[in-house]
Design an enzyme around this catalytic site. Structure first.
Site, short mmCIF file in Angstrom:
data_model
loop_
_atom_site.label_atom_id
_atom_site.label_comp_id
_atom_site.label_asym_id
_atom_site.label_seq_id
_atom_site.Cartn_x
_atom_site.Cartn_y
_atom_site.Cartn_z
N HIS A 87 27.45 -0.33 -0.71
CA HIS A 87 28.10 0.55 -1.67
C HIS A 87 27.94 2.01 -1.24
O HIS A 87 26.93 2.37 -0.64
CB HIS A 87 27.47 0.37 -3.06
CG HIS A 87 27.55 -1.03 -3.59
ND1 HIS A 87 26.51 -1.93 -3.43
CD2 HIS A 87 28.54 -1.69 -4.21
CE1 HIS A 87 26.87 -3.09 -3.97
NE2 HIS A 87 28.10 -2.98 -4.44
N HIS A 102 22.75 5.61 -6.15
CA HIS A 102 23.86 5.89 -7.08
C HIS A 102 23.51 6.94 -8.14
O HIS A 102 24.40 7.42 -8.85
CB HIS A 102 24.30 4.62 -7.80
CG HIS A 102 24.92 3.59 -6.90
ND1 HIS A 102 25.98 3.88 -6.07
CD2 HIS A 102 24.63 2.28 -6.70
CE1 HIS A 102 26.30 2.77 -5.38
NE2 HIS A 102 25.50 1.80 -5.74
N ASP A 147 23.04 -5.37 1.00
CA ASP A 147 24.12 -6.08 0.32
C ASP A 147 25.40 -6.13 1.15
O ASP A 147 26.41 -6.67 0.70
CB ASP A 147 24.38 -5.48 -1.07
CG ASP A 147 24.25 -3.97 -1.11
OD1 ASP A 147 24.18 -3.34 -0.03
OD2 ASP A 147 24.24 -3.41 -2.22
N ASP A 162 23.70 0.82 2.92
CA ASP A 162 23.99 -0.06 1.78
C ASP A 162 25.51 -0.25 1.73
O ASP A 162 26.27 0.65 2.09
CB ASP A 162 23.49 0.61 0.50
CG ASP A 162 23.57 -0.29 -0.72
OD1 ASP A 162 22.53 -0.84 -1.12
OD2 ASP A 162 24.69 -0.44 -1.27
ZN LIG Z 1 24.53 -1.61 -2.88
#
Ligand SMILES: [Zn+2]
Length: 343
Positions: A167, A128, A252, A165
């Site tokens: 996200h 991120h 996740d 991931d």
């Molecule tokens: Zn994540």
């Protein structure tokens, strides 16, 4: 080929985030699970700190200085999700350094180099973090720094970063948005934090077509994820012919994870790993792995161990067989504007 190499460093435990889900307990759990299995026979090494030059190839000096000085002042919040403690700067240097060391182990010529695969087991995660902005538990963009290092230090022409991931890896996406020497491909739940990564974001300028976003709805499980890997990512990798494959491996999307709503199982992660191992073998290029998220400790450690077991196996496991999911089919159709149709 040298044995697979795992990079770790105790500084990962000194990035103190209190009761935050992205805590040192994640590394402790994974390392315990790996040590119970004798580290799967992997060569375990301490990660160096990344140099300022290596990090500076992706982040401006002000960004590095800001993190160093906030940690030096005792730490604090960067945003609602992202905080640092006095030990975080050192942890972040080694997290980036572990990712760089993965590339050196794969592409370097020294002792223990030329490994067929290598992994970086560190926190904070990185995908991120944008060039000038820490966010989403991430300080430095570890996987992006590794890809840039492969290009700068080894003259690698094309790197594929595949991010599974749950996200969207907005940082990696933004860093290579206008470039064609890194193909960034992400499968992620949508809608979900950070809200970026629609299918329509394909990169810009020289990078158009070299950003591939594969959003999937909450509730997506093994079939949907694996179908995208087998029927979208692998054909794309064949067409791109990278010199190096890097995985931004977050856990996740696991069914047990508290931060998202996907339903991938331990076996699903192992199957995606098998698919990417087969992909790298088929291309004849090395495979590196950098830990991103994953917040349910048991699921995280089981799935991480399952991944290493598959990517580090002497013989490539059989490639998984999975039907083409309708969403993967739509992704293939979208990509046809930029890439040849899969054979
Ligand atoms: Zn994540």
């Amino acid at each position: 080929m040298a044995a697979p190499v795992l990079f770790r460093h105790p500084s990962s435990l000194e990035h103190d985030t209190g009761s935050h889900p992205e805590s040192a307990r994640r590394i402790v759990a994974i390392e315990r699970a790996l040590s119970e299995r004798d580290w799967l026979g992997w060569n375990v090494r301490l990660s160096p700190a990344a140099t300022r030059e290596q990090i500076g190839a992706v982040h401006p000096p002000e960004h590095i200085d800001r993190i160093e000085s906030l940690c030096g002042r005792g730490g604090g919040m960067i945003d609602m999700d992202t905080l640092v403690s006095p030990g975080s700067y050192e942890a972040a240097l080694h997290a980036a350094g572990g990712a760089v060391a993965v590339v050196d182990a794969l592409l370097g010529a020294g002792e223990g180099a030329s490994a067929r695969c290598a992994a970086s087991l560190h926190r904070p995660p990185g995908h991120h973090a944008e060039r000038g902005q820490a966010m989403g538990f991430c300080l430095f963009a570890n996987a992006a720094i590794a890809a840039q290092h492969a290009i700068d230090a080894y003259g690698v022409r094309r790197v594929l970063i595949f991010d599974w991931d749950v996200h969207h890896g907005n940082g990696t996406n933004a860093i290579f948005h206008e470039r064609d020497d890194v193909l960034f491909c992400s499968i992620h739940q949508s809608p979900l934090y950070p809200g970026t990564g629609p299918a329509s974001d394909v990169g810009r300028g020289a990078g158009e077509g070299f950003t591939v976003n594969l959003p999937v709805p909450g509730g997506s499980g093994d079939d949907v994820f694996l179908s995208h890997v087998e029927h979208v990512v692998r054909p794309l990798a064949r067409a791109y012919a990278p010199d190096l494959v890097l995985l931004s491996a977050g856990y996740d999307a696991h069914a047990d994870d508290p931060l998202a709503g996907c339903r991938v199982t331990d076996e699903g992660f192992a199957a995606m790993a098998a698919s990417m191992r087969a992909c790298a073998d088929e291309l004849g290029v090395p495979l590196g792995l950098v830990l991103e998220g994953g917040y349910e400790l048991a699921a995280l450690s089981r799935s991480f161990v399952a991944t290493l077991e598959v990517v580090g196996a002497d013989a490539a496991p059989p490639a998984p067989v999975v039907a083409v999911d309708p969403l993967a089919l739509r992704a293939q159709e979208r990509l046809a504007a930029y890439w040849p149709a899969p054979a």
